[in-house]
Design a protein around this motif. Sequence first.
Motif, PDB file in Angstrom:
ATOM      1  N   THR A  35       0.828  -1.213   0.000  1.00  0.00           N
ATOM      2  CA  THR A  35       0.000   0.000   0.000  1.00  0.00           C
ATOM      3  C   THR A  35       0.855   1.253   0.000  1.00  0.00           C
ATOM      4  O   THR A  35       0.612   2.184  -0.777  1.00  0.00           O
TER       5      THR A  35
ATOM      6  N   THR B 282       0.906   4.497  -2.785  1.00  0.00           N
ATOM      7  CA  THR B 282       0.201   5.707  -2.342  1.00  0.00           C
ATOM      8  C   THR B 282       1.188   6.825  -2.032  1.00  0.00           C
ATOM      9  O   THR B 282       1.381   7.736  -2.816  1.00  0.00           O
TER      10      THR B 282
ATOM     11  N   ASP C  36     -11.627  -1.168  11.079  1.00  0.00           N
ATOM     12  CA  ASP C  36     -11.520   0.014  10.224  1.00  0.00           C
ATOM     13  C   ASP C  36     -11.743   1.286  11.034  1.00  0.00           C
ATOM     14  O   ASP C  36     -11.047   2.291  10.845  1.00  0.00           O
TER      15      ASP C  36
ATOM     16  N   PHE D  44      -8.909   4.211  11.140  1.00  0.00           N
ATOM     17  CA  PHE D  44      -9.139   5.325  10.224  1.00  0.00           C
ATOM     18  C   PHE D  44     -10.214   6.269  10.742  1.00  0.00           C
ATOM     19  O   PHE D  44     -11.126   5.855  11.458  1.00  0.00           O
TER      20      PHE D  44
ATOM     21  N   ILE E  91     -11.230   6.206   2.992  1.00  0.00           N
ATOM     22  CA  ILE E  91      -9.823   5.841   3.000  1.00  0.00           C
ATOM     23  C   ILE E  91      -9.659   4.410   3.496  1.00  0.00           C
ATOM     24  O   ILE E  91      -8.835   3.641   2.985  1.00  0.00           O
TER      25      ILE E  91
ATOM     26  N   LYS F  89     -10.444   2.157   0.605  1.00  0.00           N
ATOM     27  CA  LYS F  89      -9.342   2.145  -0.358  1.00  0.00           C
ATOM     28  C   LYS F  89      -8.201   1.278   0.162  1.00  0.00           C
ATOM     29  O   LYS F  89      -7.599   0.497  -0.585  1.00  0.00           O
ATOM     30  N   TYR F  90      -7.924   1.407   1.448  1.00  0.00           N
ATOM     31  CA  TYR F  90      -6.860   0.617   2.061  1.00  0.00           C
ATOM     32  C   TYR F  90      -7.171  -0.871   1.951  1.00  0.00           C
ATOM     33  O   TYR F  90      -6.307  -1.676   1.566  1.00  0.00           O
ATOM     34  N   ARG F  91      -8.404  -1.252   2.261  1.00  0.00           N
ATOM     35  CA  ARG F  91      -8.792  -2.671   2.197  1.00  0.00           C
ATOM     36  C   ARG F  91      -8.738  -3.189   0.769  1.00  0.00           C
ATOM     37  O   ARG F  91      -8.399  -4.345   0.523  1.00  0.00           O
TER      38      ARG F  91
ATOM     39  N   PHE G 215      -3.067   5.992  10.290  1.00  0.00           N
ATOM     40  CA  PHE G 215      -2.343   6.104   9.018  1.00  0.00           C
ATOM     41  C   PHE G 215      -2.402   7.530   8.479  1.00  0.00           C
ATOM     42  O   PHE G 215      -3.046   7.798   7.465  1.00  0.00           O
TER      43      PHE G 215
ATOM     44  N   LEU H  83      -1.951   8.195   4.776  1.00  0.00           N
ATOM     45  CA  LEU H  83      -3.076   7.956   3.868  1.00  0.00           C
ATOM     46  C   LEU H  83      -4.191   8.978   4.041  1.00  0.00           C
ATOM     47  O   LEU H  83      -4.853   9.340   3.061  1.00  0.00           O
ATOM     48  N   GLU H  84      -4.424   9.448   5.243  1.00  0.00           N
ATOM     49  CA  GLU H  84      -5.552  10.353   5.506  1.00  0.00           C
ATOM     50  C   GLU H  84      -5.187  11.825   5.329  1.00  0.00           C
ATOM     51  O   GLU H  84      -6.053  12.651   5.057  1.00  0.00           O
TER      52      GLU H  84
END
Length: 294
Positions: free
Chosen positions: A44, A48, A186, A190, A195, A198-200, A275, A278-279
Amino acid sequence: MNRENGEYQIEINGITHWIKVAGKENDTIPLFIIHGGPGGNLYTFERTVGPYLSQNRTVVYYEQRGCGRSGKPIDDNAYSMNELIDDFRGIIHWTGSETVDLLGYSFGGELALEFASNFPDLINKVILSGPSLINLKTQYMIQIAGFLSIASITLVNRIEEILQENTLIEHKYKQVWEIVDQETIDRLLFVDPDIATKYRQLVTESNLHNTGLMLEALQENPITPTLYERLNHIHHKTLIITGVYDRNTGIPISNLINRNLSNSEWILFNNSAHFPELEETEKFVSSVLGFLKA
């Protein structure tokens, strides 16, 4: 560094390690990305945040023994911290680097601190994102409290029943993780459900699985003295990044690490959980690059 951009399969200590070099043309101190888990992978991150970093820095990805695209040891117990440290020594030697920067997230942050502790002259700067201290009992309690704060009423009741049992906190921790569902995990990890989705999707796409063997081995054979007891001996310039909604490792662990390191700075990300890369990707990238350039 004398390695060109590309993916490599390199045997180190009898294990075939997956390594990738990107951004070699930037000719900077290599930034090693250290994944979490324990037992996770870089799939990931590589798709990203990584490309933004390699626009400006030389980036080296590697997946730890038994993780992701790297090979597994024959012995299911061969995941000790000392073995992970020795693998990293071999990887640095393979790159031909005289000094490196480290970016570790979650358990990777903890591992980065172990590398800094063991190779003080090889490590330049250290970046920790949501770092863990997996064998600190406080870590277990933070995660359990995190689940209680976001779980359904039914799940909260089941967790409270586990907490009332006459068992060690380590056992309670394992029981809680056995009963939580993906939706609850999740919410633990998060802020933004999109997001999380998307991660999953990327996790599914990777077809890479965490066996749990590394976590089990590290919990059963902790290194002594503990990393917590050695933090004040680590003097590298360190940046700590923490999402204010991180219920997995959380503000308490980052605060503990920041308080005990001698040369650290700490940034809170107000719209992130575990994360922030990612966020709040833009802020994460600018914070990392700014710290490395300073």
